[in-house]
Design a protein around this motif. Structure first.
Motif, mmCIF file in Angstrom:
data_model
loop_
_atom_site.group_PDB
_atom_site.id
_atom_site.type_symbol
_atom_site.label_atom_id
_atom_site.label_comp_id
_atom_site.label_asym_id
_atom_site.label_seq_id
_atom_site.Cartn_x
_atom_site.Cartn_y
_atom_site.Cartn_z
ATOM 1 N N CYS A 163 0.801 -1.231 0.000
ATOM 2 C CA CYS A 163 0.000 0.000 0.000
ATOM 3 C C CYS A 163 0.832 1.279 0.000
ATOM 4 C CB CYS A 163 -0.927 0.007 1.208
ATOM 5 S SG CYS A 163 -2.084 -1.362 1.285
ATOM 6 N N GLY A 164 2.058 1.221 -0.462
ATOM 7 C CA GLY A 164 2.842 2.439 -0.657
ATOM 8 C C GLY A 164 3.807 2.784 0.458
ATOM 9 N N ASP A 165 4.643 3.772 0.150
ATOM 10 C CA ASP A 165 5.764 4.197 0.985
ATOM 11 C C ASP A 165 6.779 3.076 1.172
ATOM 12 O OD1 ASP A 165 5.020 6.819 1.147
ATOM 13 O OD2 ASP A 165 4.524 6.807 3.277
ATOM 14 N N SER A 166 7.081 2.396 0.058
ATOM 15 C CA SER A 166 8.170 1.414 0.090
ATOM 16 C C SER A 166 9.515 2.138 0.089
ATOM 17 C CB SER A 166 8.096 0.482 -1.117
ATOM 18 O OG SER A 166 8.413 1.186 -2.307
ATOM 19 N N GLU A 167 9.557 3.299 -0.560
ATOM 20 C CA GLU A 167 10.774 4.080 -0.787
ATOM 21 C C GLU A 167 11.801 3.303 -1.613
ATOM 22 O OE1 GLU A 167 12.309 6.548 2.394
ATOM 23 O OE2 GLU A 167 10.388 6.397 3.458
ATOM 24 N N LEU A 168 11.319 2.357 -2.416
ATOM 25 C CA LEU A 168 12.171 1.613 -3.333
ATOM 26 C C LEU A 168 11.850 2.045 -4.758
ATOM 27 C CD1 LEU A 168 11.844 -1.924 -1.683
ATOM 28 C CD2 LEU A 168 13.649 -0.222 -1.332
ATOM 29 N N THR A 169 12.669 1.644 -5.697
ATOM 30 C CA THR A 169 12.431 2.016 -7.089
ATOM 31 C C THR A 169 11.472 1.031 -7.752
ATOM 32 O OG1 THR A 169 14.343 0.741 -7.832
ATOM 33 C CG2 THR A 169 14.720 3.069 -7.289
ATOM 34 N N THR A 170 10.814 1.493 -8.777
ATOM 35 C CA THR A 170 9.826 0.661 -9.455
ATOM 36 C C THR A 170 10.441 -0.546 -10.140
ATOM 37 O OG1 THR A 170 9.981 2.073 -11.394
ATOM 38 C CG2 THR A 170 8.202 2.542 -9.848
ATOM 39 N N ASP A 171 11.721 -0.483 -10.460
ATOM 40 C CA ASP A 171 12.348 -1.610 -11.140
ATOM 41 C C ASP A 171 12.931 -2.646 -10.167
ATOM 42 O OD1 ASP A 171 14.475 -0.074 -10.223
ATOM 43 O OD2 ASP A 171 15.549 -0.059 -12.133
ATOM 44 N N ASP A 172 12.656 -2.496 -8.885
ATOM 45 C CA ASP A 172 13.126 -3.479 -7.915
ATOM 46 C C ASP A 172 12.470 -4.828 -8.231
ATOM 47 O OD1 ASP A 172 13.311 -5.111 -5.444
ATOM 48 O OD2 ASP A 172 14.218 -3.296 -4.637
ATOM 49 N N PRO A 173 13.247 -5.894 -8.349
ATOM 50 C CA PRO A 173 12.694 -7.212 -8.680
ATOM 51 C C PRO A 173 11.642 -7.723 -7.692
ATOM 52 C CG PRO A 173 15.101 -7.307 -8.561
ATOM 53 C CD PRO A 173 14.698 -5.911 -8.232
ATOM 54 N N LEU A 174 11.646 -7.216 -6.473
ATOM 55 C CA LEU A 174 10.616 -7.604 -5.503
ATOM 56 C C LEU A 174 9.219 -7.313 -6.027
ATOM 57 C CD1 LEU A 174 11.916 -6.382 -2.035
ATOM 58 C CD2 LEU A 174 11.265 -8.707 -2.657
ATOM 59 N N PHE A 175 9.107 -6.248 -6.805
ATOM 60 C CA PHE A 175 7.786 -5.819 -7.251
ATOM 61 C C PHE A 175 7.280 -6.621 -8.443
ATOM 62 C CE2 PHE A 175 9.109 -1.671 -5.131
ATOM 63 C CZ PHE A 175 8.630 -2.103 -3.916
ATOM 64 N N ASN A 176 8.046 -7.619 -8.868
ATOM 65 C CA ASN A 176 7.516 -8.601 -9.817
ATOM 66 C C ASN A 176 6.568 -9.558 -9.113
ATOM 67 O OD1 ASN A 176 9.103 -7.531 -11.872
ATOM 68 N ND2 ASN A 176 10.798 -8.925 -11.435
ATOM 69 N N GLN A 177 6.636 -9.555 -7.776
ATOM 70 C CA GLN A 177 5.860 -10.498 -6.982
ATOM 71 C C GLN A 177 4.749 -9.849 -6.167
ATOM 72 O OE1 GLN A 177 8.623 -13.487 -5.176
ATOM 73 N NE2 GLN A 177 10.136 -12.146 -6.129
ATOM 74 N N MET A 178 4.592 -8.541 -6.319
ATOM 75 C CA MET A 178 3.522 -7.864 -5.593
ATOM 76 C C MET A 178 3.081 -6.626 -6.349
ATOM 77 S SD MET A 178 5.471 -6.131 -2.269
ATOM 78 C CE MET A 178 6.230 -7.638 -1.701
ATOM 79 N N THR A 179 1.841 -6.239 -6.131
ATOM 80 C CA THR A 179 1.299 -5.013 -6.699
ATOM 81 C C THR A 179 1.585 -3.886 -5.708
ATOM 82 O OG1 THR A 179 -0.438 -6.255 -7.822
ATOM 83 C CG2 THR A 179 -0.790 -3.890 -7.547
ATOM 84 N N VAL A 180 2.078 -2.764 -6.218
ATOM 85 C CA VAL A 180 2.519 -1.658 -5.373
ATOM 86 C C VAL A 180 1.902 -0.354 -5.869
ATOM 87 C CG1 VAL A 180 4.536 -0.442 -4.447
ATOM 88 C CG2 VAL A 180 4.734 -2.836 -5.110
ATOM 89 N N VAL A 181 1.549 0.523 -4.927
ATOM 90 C CA VAL A 181 1.070 1.858 -5.274
ATOM 91 C C VAL A 181 2.005 2.923 -4.701
ATOM 92 C CG1 VAL A 181 -1.360 1.222 -5.550
ATOM 93 C CG2 VAL A 181 -0.508 1.902 -3.295
ATOM 94 N N GLN A 182 1.826 4.129 -5.203
ATOM 95 C CA GLN A 182 2.636 5.285 -4.820
ATOM 96 C C GLN A 182 2.213 5.806 -3.454
ATOM 97 O OE1 GLN A 182 4.886 6.760 -7.021
ATOM 98 N NE2 GLN A 182 5.446 8.446 -5.697
ATOM 99 N N GLY A 183 3.183 5.994 -2.574
ATOM 100 C CA GLY A 183 2.928 6.644 -1.294
ATOM 101 C C GLY A 183 3.452 8.060 -1.310
ATOM 102 N N ASN A 184 3.157 8.809 -0.281
ATOM 103 C CA ASN A 184 3.623 10.194 -0.228
ATOM 104 C C ASN A 184 5.133 10.300 -0.006
ATOM 105 O OD1 ASN A 184 2.753 9.263 2.507
ATOM 106 N ND2 ASN A 184 3.580 11.225 3.142
ATOM 107 N N MET A 185 5.792 9.209 0.340
ATOM 108 C CA MET A 185 7.251 9.211 0.505
ATOM 109 C C MET A 185 7.955 8.447 -0.623
ATOM 110 S SD MET A 185 7.663 11.082 3.148
ATOM 111 C CE MET A 185 9.383 10.837 3.532
ATOM 112 N N ASP A 186 7.231 8.061 -1.639
ATOM 113 C CA ASP A 186 7.818 7.430 -2.826
ATOM 114 C C ASP A 186 8.051 8.536 -3.842
ATOM 115 O OD1 ASP A 186 7.774 4.715 -1.937
ATOM 116 O OD2 ASP A 186 5.618 4.688 -2.280
ATOM 117 N N PHE A 187 9.251 9.062 -3.854
ATOM 118 C CA PHE A 187 9.521 10.296 -4.594
ATOM 119 C C PHE A 187 9.803 10.108 -6.072
ATOM 120 C CE2 PHE A 187 10.660 11.388 -0.165
ATOM 121 C CZ PHE A 187 9.650 12.303 0.045
ATOM 122 N N ASN A 188 9.935 8.859 -6.527
ATOM 123 C CA ASN A 188 10.239 8.687 -7.953
ATOM 124 C C ASN A 188 9.008 8.864 -8.836
ATOM 125 O OD1 ASN A 188 8.825 6.291 -7.711
ATOM 126 N ND2 ASN A 188 10.605 4.961 -7.925
#
Length: 173
Positions: free
Chosen positions: A33-58
């Protein structure tokens, strides 16, 4: 059907790696549900759906997504754009407009789950920086089991142990 819901990991990639490993051999849908503070190309996100949080600055994650899984529709968002610190009405309306029966959000760092007008509204809390009554758990995430008749929610701590007092069951409308 089982959903693993996590939020507000704030750069703690290791806990997400452990979480994915914990459920890798199980039929689950993983949602962040956001604020991972990781990049969208992180391989972890091939295994989960992620949304933008207020601390996800990319700015590369979507602000919200509707995730259809079998007969379920999940409205997934961070929550800051829906005023979840005040109340959940805007979130509920957005979920209803999307014809979602589940709405998962983060942002507050406080776990919560409640039913409103046939929609399960759930915040898994923060896996990295919890606030509120359950901050002593050092972080939480939620597992949502969906059957035709009910939703069962179990919260877990960072050691992947169920928190006995944080188990909830809601009848489906």
């Amino acid at each position: 059907m089982r959903f693993v819901v996590v939020s507000d990991s704030h750069g703690d990639r290791d806990i997400l790696v452990q979480l994915v490993a914990q459920y890798q051999d199980q039929p689950v849908t993983m949602l962040h549900c956001g604020d991972s503070e990781l990049t969208t190309d992180d391989p972890l996100f091939n295994q989960m759906t992620v949304v933008q949080g207020n601390m996800d600055f990319n700015g590369q994650f979507p602000a919200q997504v509707v995730v259809p899984v079998a007969n379920e529709r999940i409205f997934l968002t961070h929550g800051h754009l829906y005023g979840v610190n005040g109340d959940l009405m805007r979130l509920l309306l957005a979920a209803q407009e999307s014809q979602a029966n589940l709405a998962f959000y983060g942002h507050t760092h406080q776990l919560a789950c409640e039913m409103h007008e046939g929609v399960l509204l759930l915040n898994p809390g923060s896996i990295a920086q919890p606030r509120g009554q359950f901050r002593d758990l050092k972080g939480t995430y939620a597992v949502v089991d969906v059957t035709p008749d009910q939703y069962q929610i179990q919260y877990y701590n960072r050691r992947f142990e169920p928190v006995s007092q944080l188990h909830f069951t809601f009848k489906r409308a």
